[in-house]
Write a protein that holds these residues in place. Structure first.
Motif, PDB file in Angstrom:
ATOM      1  N   SER A  53      -5.633  12.062   1.055  1.00 26.70           N
ATOM      2  CA  SER A  53      -4.601  12.779   1.793  1.00 26.70           C
ATOM      3  C   SER A  53      -5.253  13.943   2.521  1.00 26.70           C
ATOM      4  O   SER A  53      -6.392  14.324   2.228  1.00 26.70           O
ATOM      5  CB  SER A  53      -3.533  13.293   0.812  1.00 26.70           C
ATOM      6  OG  SER A  53      -2.630  14.169   1.438  1.00 26.70           O
TER       7      SER A  53
ATOM      8  N   ALA B 267       0.815  -1.219   0.000  1.00 26.60           N
ATOM      9  CA  ALA B 267       0.000   0.000   0.000  1.00 26.60           C
ATOM     10  C   ALA B 267       0.846   1.265   0.000  1.00 26.60           C
ATOM     11  O   ALA B 267       0.373   2.336  -0.365  1.00 26.60           O
ATOM     12  CB  ALA B 267      -0.937   0.006   1.205  1.00 26.60           C
ATOM     13  N   SER B 268       2.101   1.157   0.399  1.00 24.55           N
ATOM     14  CA  SER B 268       2.988   2.318   0.366  1.00 24.55           C
ATOM     15  C   SER B 268       3.453   2.628  -1.051  1.00 24.55           C
ATOM     16  O   SER B 268       3.851   3.760  -1.340  1.00 24.55           O
ATOM     17  CB  SER B 268       4.219   2.075   1.247  1.00 24.55           C
ATOM     18  OG  SER B 268       5.133   1.180   0.616  1.00 24.55           O
TER      19      SER B 268
ATOM     20  N   THR C 161      -4.069   3.857   4.892  1.00 25.24           N
ATOM     21  CA  THR C 161      -4.786   4.366   3.725  1.00 25.24           C
ATOM     22  C   THR C 161      -6.090   5.036   4.140  1.00 25.24           C
ATOM     23  O   THR C 161      -6.957   4.397   4.738  1.00 25.24           O
ATOM     24  CB  THR C 161      -5.080   3.219   2.738  1.00 25.24           C
ATOM     25  OG1 THR C 161      -3.867   2.502   2.465  1.00 25.24           O
ATOM     26  CG2 THR C 161      -5.649   3.743   1.446  1.00 25.24           C
TER      27      THR C 161
ATOM     28  N   ARG D  11       6.262   7.061  -6.170  1.00 29.21           N
ATOM     29  CA  ARG D  11       5.839   7.735  -4.943  1.00 29.21           C
ATOM     30  C   ARG D  11       6.711   8.984  -4.785  1.00 29.21           C
ATOM     31  O   ARG D  11       7.938   8.901  -4.831  1.00 29.21           O
ATOM     32  CB  ARG D  11       6.009   6.805  -3.739  1.00 29.21           C
ATOM     33  CG  ARG D  11       5.644   7.442  -2.416  1.00 29.21           C
ATOM     34  CD  ARG D  11       6.004   6.527  -1.250  1.00 29.21           C
ATOM     35  NE  ARG D  11       5.898   7.245  -0.001  1.00 29.21           N
ATOM     36  CZ  ARG D  11       4.794   7.364   0.712  1.00 29.21           C
ATOM     37  NH1 ARG D  11       3.691   6.770   0.304  1.00 29.21           N
ATOM     38  NH2 ARG D  11       4.776   8.058   1.827  1.00 29.21           N
TER      39      ARG D  11
ATOM     40  N   LEU E  60      -9.568   6.284   3.301  1.00 25.76           N
ATOM     41  CA  LEU E  60     -10.574   5.954   2.297  1.00 25.76           C
ATOM     42  C   LEU E  60     -11.723   6.950   2.245  1.00 25.76           C
ATOM     43  O   LEU E  60     -12.351   7.128   1.201  1.00 25.76           O
ATOM     44  CB  LEU E  60     -11.138   4.551   2.566  1.00 25.76           C
ATOM     45  CG  LEU E  60     -10.142   3.397   2.530  1.00 25.76           C
ATOM     46  CD1 LEU E  60     -10.836   2.081   2.847  1.00 25.76           C
ATOM     47  CD2 LEU E  60      -9.450   3.324   1.179  1.00 25.76           C
TER      48      LEU E  60
ATOM     49  N   SER F  97      -0.743   8.572   3.256  1.00 30.06           N
ATOM     50  CA  SER F  97      -0.357   8.532   1.844  1.00 30.06           C
ATOM     51  C   SER F  97      -0.486   7.147   1.238  1.00 30.06           C
ATOM     52  O   SER F  97      -0.099   6.937   0.090  1.00 30.06           O
ATOM     53  CB  SER F  97       1.086   9.025   1.683  1.00 30.06           C
ATOM     54  OG  SER F  97       1.980   8.231   2.456  1.00 30.06           O
ATOM     55  N   GLY F  98      -1.009   6.170   1.989  1.00 30.32           N
ATOM     56  CA  GLY F  98      -1.156   4.821   1.461  1.00 30.32           C
ATOM     57  C   GLY F  98      -2.184   4.757   0.345  1.00 30.32           C
ATOM     58  O   GLY F  98      -3.113   5.577   0.270  1.00 30.32           O
ATOM     59  N   LYS F  99      -2.010   3.782  -0.530  1.00 32.55           N
ATOM     60  CA  LYS F  99      -2.916   3.549  -1.652  1.00 32.55           C
ATOM     61  C   LYS F  99      -3.368   2.091  -1.622  1.00 32.55           C
ATOM     62  O   LYS F  99      -2.558   1.190  -1.398  1.00 32.55           O
ATOM     63  CB  LYS F  99      -2.210   3.833  -2.976  1.00 32.55           C
ATOM     64  CG  LYS F  99      -1.724   5.267  -3.122  1.00 32.55           C
ATOM     65  CD  LYS F  99      -2.873   6.217  -3.417  1.00 32.55           C
ATOM     66  CE  LYS F  99      -2.381   7.613  -3.709  1.00 32.55           C
ATOM     67  NZ  LYS F  99      -3.480   8.504  -4.123  1.00 32.55           N
ATOM     68  N   LEU F 100      -4.637   1.849  -1.873  1.00 30.10           N
ATOM     69  CA  LEU F 100      -5.143   0.481  -1.818  1.00 30.10           C
ATOM     70  C   LEU F 100      -4.400  -0.418  -2.804  1.00 30.10           C
ATOM     71  O   LEU F 100      -4.381  -0.139  -4.004  1.00 30.10           O
ATOM     72  CB  LEU F 100      -6.639   0.443  -2.134  1.00 30.10           C
ATOM     73  CG  LEU F 100      -7.593   0.919  -1.056  1.00 30.10           C
ATOM     74  CD1 LEU F 100      -9.030   0.883  -1.590  1.00 30.10           C
ATOM     75  CD2 LEU F 100      -7.485   0.083   0.216  1.00 30.10           C
TER      76      LEU F 100
ATOM     77  N   SER G  42      -5.160   6.772  -9.196  1.00 25.48           N
ATOM     78  CA  SER G  42      -5.775   5.473  -8.920  1.00 25.48           C
ATOM     79  C   SER G  42      -6.146   4.858 -10.259  1.00 25.48           C
ATOM     80  O   SER G  42      -5.950   5.470 -11.319  1.00 25.48           O
ATOM     81  CB  SER G  42      -7.020   5.605  -8.024  1.00 25.48           C
ATOM     82  OG  SER G  42      -8.187   5.857  -8.795  1.00 25.48           O
TER      83      SER G  42
ATOM     84  N   GLY H   6      -6.309   6.306  -2.504  1.00 26.81           N
ATOM     85  CA  GLY H   6      -6.026   6.685  -1.132  1.00 26.81           C
ATOM     86  C   GLY H   6      -6.032   8.200  -1.028  1.00 26.81           C
ATOM     87  O   GLY H   6      -5.462   8.892  -1.876  1.00 26.81           O
TER      88      GLY H   6
END
Length: 680
Positions: A564, A89-90, A329, A623, A331, A513-516, A667, A562
């Motif tokens: 911010s 997720a990072s 993350t 990233r 949401l 800053s995590g992303k699924l 995304s 994700g």
């Protein structure tokens, strides 16, 4: 070449008995059985598991150390990182390489020389119990993160072992299921991330328990010899998945399995007998032993240098904290509910949920790490909340939750899964697989438990602004309950410092800053069909976000999504072809009020292809850190060869010179992407 020559000289000096001893695990079945059951103080892989080794010939043993979230060996002294899914997720390749270096340092400290924790299996269905051990549902993400971990581990002279090769994404049926799929599906969807790991120089590969196309993966000549050793030119060695990974001496040898681990059932004396009876050629033994000796020699020199390094636990723990910070993350954040403010108006915070004060770092299978301490979510919130009064309730009484919610200024609800709900089954033998129901696949609903839903409903009846933290090692269905709360954070299994990171994110010290690393469908029916007890399971070409796109199903949350606390603007997209690479650049600006990080993702579509293709597929990502007001130009690219499709009739990859659509954004959702076409 020098290691091949030295290894060949050594192998030529060995007797058959000595050669076979290098291919055989040295543990007894009783030792492994006791460790699996954790009788007394022992636990699985408490010390490195040994195979082979002939000291007088200068051949070290293989010393296996397990763990996808840190080093399993030892007790109470190793760093527990977030699970691989959270690290996925990072989308931070550089951080994953650093984590690999630190893990290798702890492997060496434990007395090992091989790390068996690079898991890149693609979850065909998110109910797979071991999703937490892999990086996500996309092959590009799996390949880049797995390769980074390998580079880090092997930089310190430890052999990195990639697992489980291949098609291993069912837990309950792993010992008997036969996976089948088309050749295109095999080559385009389930093998590219393994190849990325081999291209990164992985020294070892572990086979899988399941069958593929009717053949046990530990006996799989097609996978282990034709693809891995011949086509991909893998020059390391292949070891079996543990204890039950092979079922026949001759079939395993013919298939290309080099080491039986960690117990010798079918190699050892049985292999010597098979050679003497002419069932196995000694040349096949020589090839396996050459691979083993060559790999051990190649890594030995670097290991000696790195064993002298200072093992800085404080630095390792800081890295675990950084990983948790980057993986959390965000949401949903209605009306800017987060970050929470600690002031005179917010002096009473209710923290609800069974998991709020649990040591919830992941499953209790072969990846379980034993750290010196674990910061729970509640402990992290207490630390970050300063002088605010924290009222904690881990029970399930809806009436009491409702009462506490009424009296509090803020409500935080922590819900989700733990090791009893998902993970690896550990059993003493095959007849004992379901003795205790802990871990395994999530066979029923992928949503929250009734206990958790009751708490959310009780709080919603008196207020609409609660914050929900989701814990777990896989996708959780959100359903319509997200409309009953203000903010939702995915916290995964965040490692020993996860509570610290969570508190920092909730109160704004860290910008999420995590992303699924997976998509969240609106309906469970949108997932591929799977029978968790199947003897035969067909894998379709489409899964994950590509399946949703193909069918026109809008997800609840798209892959790569994700939020911010700040806002990013993506503009000035350019695309071109250069040196057989598809290239794009884009300008990213932080136009919000916080410093933050964004993950810029490049998806590629092929609308003019002569075969059916996914609408778009991830091929690169970056990233980037941006202070408020700062802007950067980001470049992304992929090799045109990576866009080839597999032609089953000719058994080769075909590169098409057509129009490619480059989608750049934040995304996989079209609403978060900008597109430019390039001709090749």
């Amino acid at each position: 070449m020098k290691y091949t020559k030295r290894a060949a000289e050594i192998v030529s000096s060995l007797s058959l008995h000595e050669k076979v001893s290098l291919m055989s695990g040295n543990m007894s079945f009783h030792e492994v059985r006791s460790a699996i059951r954790k009788k007394g103080k022992a636990h699985y892989n408490e010390i490195p598991y040994q195979a082979g080794g002939i000291r007088e010939k200068g051949i070290p043993s293989v010393l296996f150390v397990d763990g996808t979230r840190g080093v399993v060996c030892g007790e109470g002294d190793n760093v527990c990182f977030p699970v691989a899914l959270m690290r996925g997720a990072s989308f931070d390749v550089e951080l994953e390489e650093e984590i690999g270096e630190v893990i290798a340092e702890e492997v060496l400290e434990a007395g090992g020389n091989l790390f068996g924790g690079v898991c890149v299996n693609l979850p065909y269905h998110p109910g797979w119990g071991r999703c937490q051990e892999s990086y996500g549902e996309d092959s590009c993400l799996l390949g880049k993160m797995g390769a980074a971990l390998i580079r880090g581990v092997q930089k310190r002279g430890v052999i990195a072992c990639v697992k489980h090769f291949a098609f291993n994404s069912m837990e309950d049926a792993r010992f008997h299921v036969n996976i089948t799929c088309s050749k295109r599906t095999e080559r385009e969807m389930f093998l590219p991330h393994f190849k990325a790991c081999i291209d990164a120089g992985a020294g070892a590969v572990m086979s899988a328990y399941n069958c593929y196309q009717g053949v046990l993966c530990g006996h799989q000549e097609y996978l282990l010899k034709k693809i891995l050793k011949e086509e991909w030119r893998f020059d390391g060695f292949v070891l079996s998945d543990f204890t039950w990974g092979i079922r026949d001496t001759a079939e395993a040898m013919k298939g290309g399995l080099d080491i039986e681990m960690p117990v010798t059932h079918y190699y050892g004396e049985k292999l010597i007998k098979a050679v003497s009876e002419g069932k196995i050629k000694e040349a096949a033994v020589d090839d396996a032993v050459l691979r083993i000796v060559r790999t051990l020699l190649a890594f030995q020199e670097k290991q000696q240098r790195n064993k002298e390094m200072q093992n800085e636990k404080r630095r390792h723990i800081k890295l675990a904290l950084q990983s948790a910070r980057e993986g959390i993350t965000l949401l949903q954040n209605k009306n800017g509910k987060l970050p929470l403010k600690c002031n005179k108006k917010t002096n009473r915070i209710a923290v609800l949920g069974y998991l709020s004060d649990r040591n919830n770092t992941g499953d209790h299978g072969s990846s379980q790490v034993y750290p010196p301490y674990i910061v729970t979510a509640l402990q992290g919130i207490v630390k970050a909340a300063g002088e605010a009064e924290i009222i904690s309730y881990t029970g399930s009484s809806a009436a009491h939750c409702k009462r506490l919610a009424k009296e509090a200024d803020e409500v935080i609800i922590i819900v989700g899964n733990d090791y009893r709900d998902e993970g690896e089954y550990i059993a003493a033998d095959e007849s004992d697989l379901f003795l205790e129901k802990t871990g395994g696949d999530r066979r029923e609903s992928l949503g929250l438990k009734k206990r958790d839903m009751n708490i959310i409903q009780a709080v919603y009846s008196v207020r609409k602004d609660a914050v929900v933290i989701l814990e777990g090692g896989g996708m959780l269905m959100i359903g319509d309950w997200k409309e009953k709360v203000s903010a939702v954070l995915m916290g995964y299994y965040p490692g020993m410092e996860g509570g610290t990171a969570l508190g920092e994110v909730l109160f704004g010290k860290i910008n999420p800053s995590g992303k699924l690393p997976f998509s969240v469908p609106e309906k469970q029916e949108h997932l591929p069909h799977i029978d968790w007890d199947a003897k035969v399971q067909w894998y379709e070409y489409y899964s994950g976000y590509m399946r949703l796109d193909k069918n026109g199903w809008e997800p609840a949350f798209p892959f790569g999504f994700g939020m911010s606390y700040t806002e990013f603007e993506v503009k000035n997209l350019k695309g071109w072809v250069e040196d057989d690479r598809l290239c794009a650049s884009v300008q990213v600006c932080n136009i919000g009020g916080y410093d933050g990080a964004e993950v810029i993702q490049m998806y590629v579509g092929m609308p003019d292809s002569k075969v059916e293709r996914p609408k778009r597929v991830l091929k690169d990502f970056r990233r980037i850190e941006l202070k408020k007001g700062e802007r950067k130009t980001v470049q992304l690219s992929c090799n045109l060869q990576d866009m080839a499709f597999y032609e089953e009739e000719t058994e080769r990859f075909i590169v098409e010179h057509i129009r490619y659509e480059l989608y750049i954004g934040t995304s996989s959702a079209l609403s978060n992407l900008k597109m430019v076409s390039v001709l090749c």
